[in-house]
Enzyme design. Structure first.
Site, PDB file in Angstrom:
ATOM      1  N   ARG A  29       0.853  -1.195   0.000  1.00  0.00           N
ATOM      2  CA  ARG A  29       0.000   0.000   0.000  1.00  0.00           C
ATOM      3  C   ARG A  29       0.889   1.246   0.000  1.00  0.00           C
ATOM      4  O   ARG A  29       0.916   1.997  -0.965  1.00  0.00           O
ATOM      5  CB  ARG A  29      -0.933  -0.022   1.225  1.00  0.00           C
ATOM      6  CG  ARG A  29      -2.116   0.936   1.131  1.00  0.00           C
ATOM      7  CD  ARG A  29      -1.813   2.355   1.571  1.00  0.00           C
ATOM      8  NE  ARG A  29      -1.270   2.401   2.939  1.00  0.00           N
ATOM      9  CZ  ARG A  29      -0.671   3.469   3.434  1.00  0.00           C
ATOM     10  NH1 ARG A  29      -0.523   4.573   2.702  1.00  0.00           N
ATOM     11  NH2 ARG A  29      -0.180   3.459   4.660  1.00  0.00           N
ATOM     12  N   ASP A  30       1.689   1.456   1.021  1.00  0.00           N
ATOM     13  CA  ASP A  30       2.525   2.669   1.052  1.00  0.00           C
ATOM     14  C   ASP A  30       3.598   2.619  -0.030  1.00  0.00           C
ATOM     15  O   ASP A  30       3.997   3.641  -0.584  1.00  0.00           O
ATOM     16  CB  ASP A  30       3.162   2.833   2.439  1.00  0.00           C
ATOM     17  CG  ASP A  30       3.242   4.298   2.871  1.00  0.00           C
ATOM     18  OD1 ASP A  30       2.854   5.177   2.091  1.00  0.00           O
ATOM     19  OD2 ASP A  30       3.711   4.558   4.000  1.00  0.00           O
ATOM     20  N   HIS A  55       3.235   4.338  -3.566  1.00  0.00           N
ATOM     21  CA  HIS A  55       3.613   5.728  -3.850  1.00  0.00           C
ATOM     22  C   HIS A  55       4.900   5.803  -4.675  1.00  0.00           C
ATOM     23  O   HIS A  55       5.108   6.762  -5.420  1.00  0.00           O
ATOM     24  CB  HIS A  55       3.825   6.503  -2.539  1.00  0.00           C
ATOM     25  CG  HIS A  55       2.553   6.859  -1.840  1.00  0.00           C
ATOM     26  ND1 HIS A  55       1.615   7.699  -2.387  1.00  0.00           N
ATOM     27  CD2 HIS A  55       2.063   6.488  -0.636  1.00  0.00           C
ATOM     28  CE1 HIS A  55       0.600   7.843  -1.537  1.00  0.00           C
ATOM     29  NE2 HIS A  55       0.840   7.115  -0.467  1.00  0.00           N
ATOM     30  N   SER A 114       4.667  11.161   9.108  1.00  0.00           N
ATOM     31  CA  SER A 114       4.457  11.252   7.649  1.00  0.00           C
ATOM     32  C   SER A 114       5.567  12.013   6.940  1.00  0.00           C
ATOM     33  O   SER A 114       5.879  11.744   5.784  1.00  0.00           O
ATOM     34  CB  SER A 114       3.125  11.932   7.347  1.00  0.00           C
ATOM     35  OG  SER A 114       2.093  11.360   8.117  1.00  0.00           O
ATOM     36  N   HIS A 151       4.299   4.335  12.883  1.00  0.00           N
ATOM     37  CA  HIS A 151       4.614   4.181  11.455  1.00  0.00           C
ATOM     38  C   HIS A 151       5.648   5.247  11.101  1.00  0.00           C
ATOM     39  O   HIS A 151       5.361   6.437  11.164  1.00  0.00           O
ATOM     40  CB  HIS A 151       3.314   4.375  10.654  1.00  0.00           C
ATOM     41  CG  HIS A 151       3.463   4.413   9.161  1.00  0.00           C
ATOM     42  ND1 HIS A 151       3.069   3.378   8.348  1.00  0.00           N
ATOM     43  CD2 HIS A 151       3.946   5.376   8.328  1.00  0.00           C
ATOM     44  CE1 HIS A 151       3.297   3.702   7.069  1.00  0.00           C
ATOM     45  NE2 HIS A 151       3.832   4.903   7.034  1.00  0.00           N
ATOM     46  N   HIS A 172       8.994   7.034   8.757  1.00  0.00           N
ATOM     47  CA  HIS A 172       9.602   7.259   7.436  1.00  0.00           C
ATOM     48  C   HIS A 172      11.074   7.593   7.649  1.00  0.00           C
ATOM     49  O   HIS A 172      11.458   8.102   8.701  1.00  0.00           O
ATOM     50  CB  HIS A 172       8.870   8.355   6.663  1.00  0.00           C
ATOM     51  CG  HIS A 172       7.580   7.873   6.077  1.00  0.00           C
ATOM     52  ND1 HIS A 172       7.460   7.469   4.775  1.00  0.00           N
ATOM     53  CD2 HIS A 172       6.355   7.690   6.639  1.00  0.00           C
ATOM     54  CE1 HIS A 172       6.212   7.067   4.548  1.00  0.00           C
ATOM     55  NE2 HIS A 172       5.516   7.192   5.655  1.00  0.00           N
TER      56      HIS A 172
END
Lengths: 336, 336
Positions: free
Chosen positions: A12-13, A16, A166, A193, A195
């Site tokens: 899913r991620d 991108h 994010s 989550h 990054h």
């Protein structure tokens, strides 16, 4: 040993990074490999979640229905996860996904807009799926604000709640404060989550686990936009060395990551300079193309634009701010 | 604000990623960019240091003399560093390098073999270069042993002393214990040099600074073998956000890293599965090709070989152990 549930949004991620072009064969192959490694939750979908495939943010190669049925068939042990952003997806999309066998459903909202998740969390509670709520761009809110919004989400029925870094802005102490505040405010499992814009995704995830997070996200080879997400096959052994159990088979996990590198991505994520700048500035990395385009045209330094957008707390949907900032920096440059 | 001196071995440790084939133009261009960013020390050389160019570990594209004179001419602000492993290089190589204008000279020894540096450190003291001693494969020694060896190096004349996480095995708590022990044992600046096998190089470097390290290494885009070194242009802003000053200009540093990606490397380092395994096992990643070759031929899992080599504390120069381990695993497999 404390246990952590790994949640894998590679399918899913990671979308991108390939403009949502993962095909059905790639989805099936990775899901089978993740299942063999006993990854607890395999999330699938358009990068922006259920219902988001569109000209505006990019049309996915495969429909939501086909993605879900493909991955569902590939999973024998792992549970299937989906993600939805209110506005892109609707309650009907949620019901459809649950009809396809989605076990874990996440509603993502901006850090201080939990109320947007209320109706959807109610739908999930009625439909019987495990309901998560994740607060995005969480560096823009204080630990206390996040704890308050997390508690609000639990009040709406969320069975797990947490934060996404994010913009990839956090250092470990930032995560410790925020996860600690949330864990003290709710009785549900807490989610983190990360990054990797500042090379801190794994360290931040370990800090999250140590501060009480019990659901941690990671993607094979860090598959994701820009610097990518937390690299899953690094995260798992590092968590295990740090005193957490995951139930995941290391060799099968490494095999899944190798498969992901070969079959899902043109190349693994790189922490490039503009990605570092967006992380430092605390700006959504999805702004990058527009910032570069407008900066180049106006002859201003894109890095200045990112830092100014960060000072103005720009968030996704505020792309107009880029135009304003570029114009102002260009004018300021002309007068000096 | 506490200050940290950044030491940049992009043009030396990075050579491992390109079989020591950096040409004079590439050396000059990166050195100029690093100088413009005000990086305090720019290290150059064959990956294994002065005098190491050979059929056995690879012949460099450019001789030591040419590397040193090229980089010396390119530096106006930065000091020039060189590296030497006793056995590959000699005292004559040290004197030659100082003749070429090397300001900072590092002698690298296995963590518990400081005595091999004694004679060279004496030469450096006489010649007037800044003498560093770095203890390699430092995860194989306890904090107390490392402190003892660091003190011994200072006794020989080292003006800075520290550790390399050569196998990329450390987590931040490991670094804190080791750097803390060394900083308590010596009055000189303490050095930390990380590798990114477990995605921890930046976090480990910050932990090192917080535990008292005052010289920290990083390479542009992490340029180095396998998972690479600490990514310099990430390290610097993260150190600054963590309360340390470096004196480096961020934009010029990002420009230098962009130049390095374009002109020095085929692609930035990737944390691939076998690199993760070698980091977890605590084995020198330079063993990789031989391990893969022998494992494939014998039909055993290369990951098992790495973990077994780790249990036996294999170090560089003990490549024969790979043969033994592969044979034993193969025999064990045949009897089960």
């Amino acid at each position: 040993m404390r246990s952590v549930v790994i949640h894998d949004p590679t399918l899913r991620d990671g979308q991108h990074a390939v403009r949502h072009q993962l095909g059905a064969v790639a989805l099936r192959r990775y899901a089978e490999a993740a299942d063999a490694a006993r990854i607890p939750v395999v999330e699938v979908g358009h990068g922006n979640g259920l219902g988001a495939s569109s000209l505006q943010v990019g049309q996915a190669a495969v429909s939501d229905d086909e993605m879900l049925s493909t991955v569902r068939q590939a999973l024998r042990h792992s549970r299937m996860g989906v993600f939805m952003l209110p506005g892109w997806g609707t309650s009907d999309d949620l019901r459809r996904a649950i009809g396809h066998g989605a076990d874990v459903v996440r509603i993502g909202v901006h850090a201080t807009e939990t109320s947007l998740a209320e109706r959807h969390l109610e739908v999930l509670r009625e439909a019987g799926a495990e309901a998560h709520c994740v607060l995005m761009m969480s560096h823009m809110a204080s630990p206390d604000e996040l704890a308050e919004h997390a508690a609000q989400a639990v009040g709406y029925g969320a069975q797990a709640v947490g934060i996404m870094d994010s913009a990839g802005h956090f250092l470990p102490a930032d995560v410790t404060a925020r996860i600690g505040a949330i864990a003290a405010a709710v009785d549900t499992p807490v989610i983190f989550h990360g990054h990797d814009n500042l090379g801190m995704a794994v360290a931040n995830s370990v800090a999250a686990a140590e501060a009480g997070a019990r659901i941690i996200d990671g993607c094979a080879r860090g598959f994701g936009a820009g610097a990518g997400n937390t690299q899953l096959e690094v995260l798992v052994p590092v968590l295990e060395r740090s005193g957490f159990t995951t139930g995941i088979d290391l060799y099968a996990l490494l095999d899944a990551a190798d498969l992901a590198e070969r079959e899902l991505m043109p190349a693994p994520p790189v922490t490039a300079s503009m990605t570092i700048v967006s992380g430092l500035a605390g700006v959504f990395s999805g702004f990058k193309h527009r910032v570069l385009e407008l900066s180049t045209r106006a002859g201003v330094d894109a890095r200045d634009v990112f830092f100014e957008l960060g000072r103005r707390q720009a968030i996704a949907g505020q792309e107009d701010l880029i135009v304003d900032v570029v114009a102002e920096l260009s004018a300021r440059r002309a007068t000096t």
